[in-house]
Enzyme design. Structure first.
Site, mmCIF file in Angstrom:
data_model
loop_
_atom_site.group_PDB
_atom_site.id
_atom_site.type_symbol
_atom_site.label_atom_id
_atom_site.label_comp_id
_atom_site.label_asym_id
_atom_site.label_seq_id
_atom_site.Cartn_x
_atom_site.Cartn_y
_atom_site.Cartn_z
ATOM 1 N N SER A 173 0.562 -0.664 0.432
ATOM 2 C CA SER A 173 -0.115 -0.615 0.109
ATOM 3 C C SER A 173 0.615 1.618 0.057
ATOM 4 O O SER A 173 1.985 1.097 0.387
ATOM 5 C CB SER A 173 -0.751 -0.319 1.462
ATOM 6 O OG SER A 173 -1.312 1.491 1.794
ATOM 7 N N TYR A 199 -0.466 -0.405 10.591
ATOM 8 C CA TYR A 199 -0.840 -0.855 9.244
ATOM 9 C C TYR A 199 0.436 -0.326 8.202
ATOM 10 O O TYR A 199 1.009 -1.089 7.225
ATOM 11 C CB TYR A 199 -1.730 0.176 8.452
ATOM 12 C CG TYR A 199 -2.256 -0.128 7.205
ATOM 13 C CD1 TYR A 199 -2.634 -1.855 6.983
ATOM 14 C CD2 TYR A 199 -2.213 0.681 6.109
ATOM 15 C CE1 TYR A 199 -2.801 -1.970 5.654
ATOM 16 C CE2 TYR A 199 -2.885 0.260 4.961
ATOM 17 C CZ TYR A 199 -3.550 -0.889 4.055
ATOM 18 O OH TYR A 199 -4.120 -1.519 2.954
#
Length: 332
Positions: A173, A199
């Protein structure tokens, strides 16, 4: 002119960036057009919905036999039935895999038989609101997004080796950009827990894994990471309404709608499918892609969209993380 079986390159310092003829919003079926995967065996984690399901659809339509690895195999049954009716599609089946549970990963590995041509590490969780640990003491996002996939890939190494020329594709990501891996406190035992930092760290770890996997190049195994772009899927299931509104994808009535630059799941899956199958990627390993192109390295505080952070491509950090992960597998 560049064709679907040719590639161009562009320079970045002393290295060369790989480019392809596919635009940023190409669909998965476009990038795999003309590729025959008959007889190839594939595992897609988290392949029952979202990007994973579109990845499965494209690979199976090209003839691959696909195993959907998911926590709830019954959730994949509609997709299995759908693809069973597609002419010339490969066989699709579902198998149980909980990436946060190393016992489950080990069971999946032990049950695997024969070679494995492609492993797509697609499953993931994002922005858990509270610090959550696995029984082994790992922060849940890092355990699921990174360690579970690391355990799966290393456990399946003999099967990947047996394929002769295998590919690992890791879905990362753009959230990795601002978050290097914290080797001193990766599980937030001392620093305050932040859902987005956790994350981002897990996604940096994903990219570092593919860099560390250069040790497998001599085995005919390549590994590359990617940012699929902005897509609305079940990945956002842990975000509250206020956060969704802040992102601009939910109105005051609670209706969810993508912004103009968002991709559909099929467009988001295109880069995964490209890395898994395209002849343009033969022998390419340890690189990071977005919008169907290799991303340039972004250093320091460069305020530019996209790109791969230097900390996620650092070979020394990659080797250190590889040993950290290997030690966890030995002791957990």
């Amino acid at each position: 002119m560049t064709t679907k079986t040719q590639t161009e390159t562009r320079s970045e310092g002393d290295s060369t960036l790989l480019t392809t003829p596919f635009p940023s919003h190409a669909r998965a079926l476009e990038v795999i057009d003309g590729v025959d995967l008959t007889g190839r065996r594939v595992v897609v984690t988290g392949g029952a919905s979202g990007l994973g399901a579109e990845t499965v659809r494209a690979l199976a339509a090209a003839g691959a036999d696909v195993t959907i690895a998911t926590r709830r195999p019954q959730s994949a049954e509609p997709l299995v039935r759908e693809l069973a009716a597609v002419r010339n599609a490969g066989q699709v089946q579902a198998a149980a895999l909980d990436l946060s549970d190393l016992t489950s990963v080990d069971a999946f590995v032990r049950a695997w038989r024969g070679p494995l041509d492609i492993l797509v590490a697609n499953a993931g969780i994002m922005a858990l609101p509270a610090r959550t640990l696995t029984p082994g003491g790992w922060e849940m996002q890092l355990a699921t997004n990174y360690l579970g996939h690391f355990a799966l890939a290393t456990g399946l190494h003999p099967a990947l080796l047996a394929a002769g020329s295998a590919r690992i594709v890791v879905v990362s990501s753009g959230a990795h950009r601002g978050v290097p891996f914290d080797f001193e406190d990766p599980h937030f035992a001392r620093r305050p827990y932040d859902p987005w930092v956790a994350y981002g760290q897990s996604k940096s770890a994903d990219i570092l894994f593919t860099v560390g996997a250069r040790r497998w190049a001599a085995d005919g195994i390549t590994a590359n990471a990617l940012n699929p772009g902005y897509i609305l899927t079940r990945l956002q299931r842990h975000l509250d309404d206020d956060t969704m509104r802040a992102f601009g994808v939910m109105d005051n009535a609670g209706n969810v709608k993508p912004l103009p630059y968002y991709k559909t799941p099929e467009q988001g899956a295109a880069t995964s499918v490209l890395l898994a199958t395209s002849p343009l990627l033969g022998g390419v390993t340890g690189r990071y892609f977005e919008d169907n192109q290799q991303a340039r390295t972004v250093r320091g505080d460069e305020d530019v969209p996209g790109g791969a952070a230097a900390h996620a491509l650092d070979p020394a950090a990659a080797d250190r993380l590889w040993e950290y992960g290997a030690e966890a597998l030995r002791t957990t």
